[in-house]
Design an enzyme around this catalytic site. Structure first.
Site, PDB file in Angstrom:
ATOM      1  N   GLU A 111       4.771   4.818   0.448  1.00  0.00           N
ATOM      2  CA  GLU A 111       4.692   3.863   1.563  1.00  0.00           C
ATOM      3  C   GLU A 111       5.034   2.451   1.095  1.00  0.00           C
ATOM      4  O   GLU A 111       5.748   1.711   1.781  1.00  0.00           O
ATOM      5  CB  GLU A 111       3.289   3.883   2.177  1.00  0.00           C
ATOM      6  CG  GLU A 111       3.004   5.154   2.958  1.00  0.00           C
ATOM      7  CD  GLU A 111       1.570   5.286   3.418  1.00  0.00           C
ATOM      8  OE1 GLU A 111       1.328   6.026   4.377  1.00  0.00           O
ATOM      9  OE2 GLU A 111       0.672   4.662   2.812  1.00  0.00           O
ATOM     10  N   LYS A 129      -9.063  -1.307  13.202  1.00  0.00           N
ATOM     11  CA  LYS A 129      -8.611  -1.503  11.817  1.00  0.00           C
ATOM     12  C   LYS A 129      -8.593  -2.987  11.420  1.00  0.00           C
ATOM     13  O   LYS A 129      -8.314  -3.321  10.271  1.00  0.00           O
ATOM     14  CB  LYS A 129      -7.185  -0.936  11.653  1.00  0.00           C
ATOM     15  CG  LYS A 129      -7.033   0.528  12.039  1.00  0.00           C
ATOM     16  CD  LYS A 129      -7.598   1.434  10.993  1.00  0.00           C
ATOM     17  CE  LYS A 129      -7.413   2.911  11.291  1.00  0.00           C
ATOM     18  NZ  LYS A 129      -6.059   3.381  11.330  1.00  0.00           N
TER      19      LYS A 129
HETATM   20  C1  5RP Z   1      -1.623   6.909   4.554  1.00  0.00           C
HETATM   21  C2  5RP Z   1      -1.946   5.593   5.159  1.00  0.00           C
HETATM   22  C3  5RP Z   1      -2.183   5.573   6.629  1.00  0.00           C
HETATM   23  O1  5RP Z   1      -1.247   4.741   7.215  1.00  0.00           O
HETATM   24  C4  5RP Z   1      -3.558   5.054   6.882  1.00  0.00           C
HETATM   25  O2  5RP Z   1      -4.489   5.870   6.193  1.00  0.00           O
HETATM   26  C5  5RP Z   1      -3.894   5.051   8.377  1.00  0.00           C
HETATM   27  O3  5RP Z   1      -3.973   6.367   8.826  1.00  0.00           O
HETATM   28  P1  5RP Z   1      -4.293   6.714  10.331  1.00  0.00           P
HETATM   29  O4  5RP Z   1      -3.146   6.218  11.139  1.00  0.00           O
HETATM   30  O5  5RP Z   1      -4.435   8.209  10.360  1.00  0.00           O
HETATM   31  O6  5RP Z   1      -5.576   6.019  10.713  1.00  0.00           O
HETATM   32  O7  5RP Z   1      -1.989   4.577   4.530  1.00  0.00           O
HETATM   33  O8  5RP Z   1      -1.523   6.815   3.164  1.00  0.00           O
END
Ligand code: 5RP
Length: 262
Positions: A111, A129
């Site tokens: 990522e 978040k």
């Molecule tokens: C994966 C990530 C995801 O983007 C992060 O955990 C958010 O996940 P979600 O959209 O399921 O809440 O960093 O490595």
């Protein structure tokens, strides 16, 4: 079908749907990982099928690659694409400067590489978040398996001199075995509770032998699309300094929910 979604899922969906507007014909697009990014991939798949959108997608995990292929997005490697127009990905936390904690899904290394190789990184997230200070979410750190316990001890020792509220770390597990990333590494989750200086933390962690990458994304994200359970979306653009609010029409996308498996 939308009536069956929880408010958080609705928030994730509207954020993803709105962020899909960043994607234009001919673009090379980084595809994030996680449940919010999965909505984005589905939205883009729908645009490919129904509107003839032509894009090349660079997935950030094997999970995302599989989903992208399933929904009809042309998948290429980062080496084939070289540089991307935009990457759209989820996050575990974001603050007002759009610095992030990522890696809850274990894909932080790909990522970060993909986001950094993009003209723009757009984060999609439900409003839960958003944080004042990063660190309530355990900070994922990808470490190589060789000597991981020594690396863990070194990290915990180094944390003594950093501005944090906790220093415990745990090896991420997958049932009874250590979790293994797409690159064959392990993940240590650092339970810091509050990271006083995220920039310093990111630099210090990445200097340690055995650490491959950490989940702090500092100055990488350009905009965050925040979704709310009632269908509202806010686009916060850090470069333009703007916040735009709109409301999303669920009805248009009902067919997206029909084969929902994520
Ligand atoms: C994966 C990530 C995801 O983007 C992060 O955990 C958010 O996940 P979600 O959209 O399921 O809440 O960093 O490595």
């Amino acid at each position: 079908m939308t009536g069956e979604l929880s408010p958080i899922d609705k928030a994730k969906f509207v954020a993803a749907k709105k962020a899909a507007e960043y994607v234009e014909d001919g673009m090379r697009v980084g595809l994030g990982t996680g449940s919010t990014a999965a909505w984005l991939v589905r939205c883009l798949g729908e645009m490919v099928r129904d509107e003839g959108l032509r894009i090349q997608g660079v997935p950030t995990s094997t999970r995302t690659a599989q989903l992208a292929q399933e929904v009809g997005i042309k998948v290429v490697s980062l080496d084939e694409a070289r540089w991307l127009d935009v990457t759209i990905d989820g996050a575990d936390e974001f603050d007002r400067d759009l610095n992030l904690i990522k890696g809850g899904g274990g894909a932080l290394l790909q990522e970060k590489i993909v986001a950094t190789a993009s003209d723009q990184m757009v984060v999609i997230a439900d409003v839960g978040k958003e944080v004042e200070t990063l660190g309530a979410f355990p900070l994922p750190v990808e470490v190589i398996p060789f000597g991981w316990q020594t690396t863990q001890a070194l990290i915990e020792e180094t944390l003594v001199s950093l501005d944090v509220l906790g220093r415990k770390s745990t090896l991420r597990m997958n049932n009874d075995s250590p979790f293994v990333t797409d690159e064959g590494n392990h993940i240590l989750d650092l339970h810091l509770n509050r990271i006083g200086d995220a920039r310093q933390m990111a630099l210090v962690l990445n200097q340690m032998p055995g650490v491959v990458e950490n989940g702090l994304f500092i100055d990488i994200c350009d905009a965050v699309v925040v979704g709310f359970g009632d269908g509202r979306v806010e686009v916060r653009d850090i470069n333009a300094g703007t916040i735009e609010e709109s409301m999303l029409d669920f009805a248009e996308s009902d067919n997206l929910f029909a084969d929902l498996v994520d």
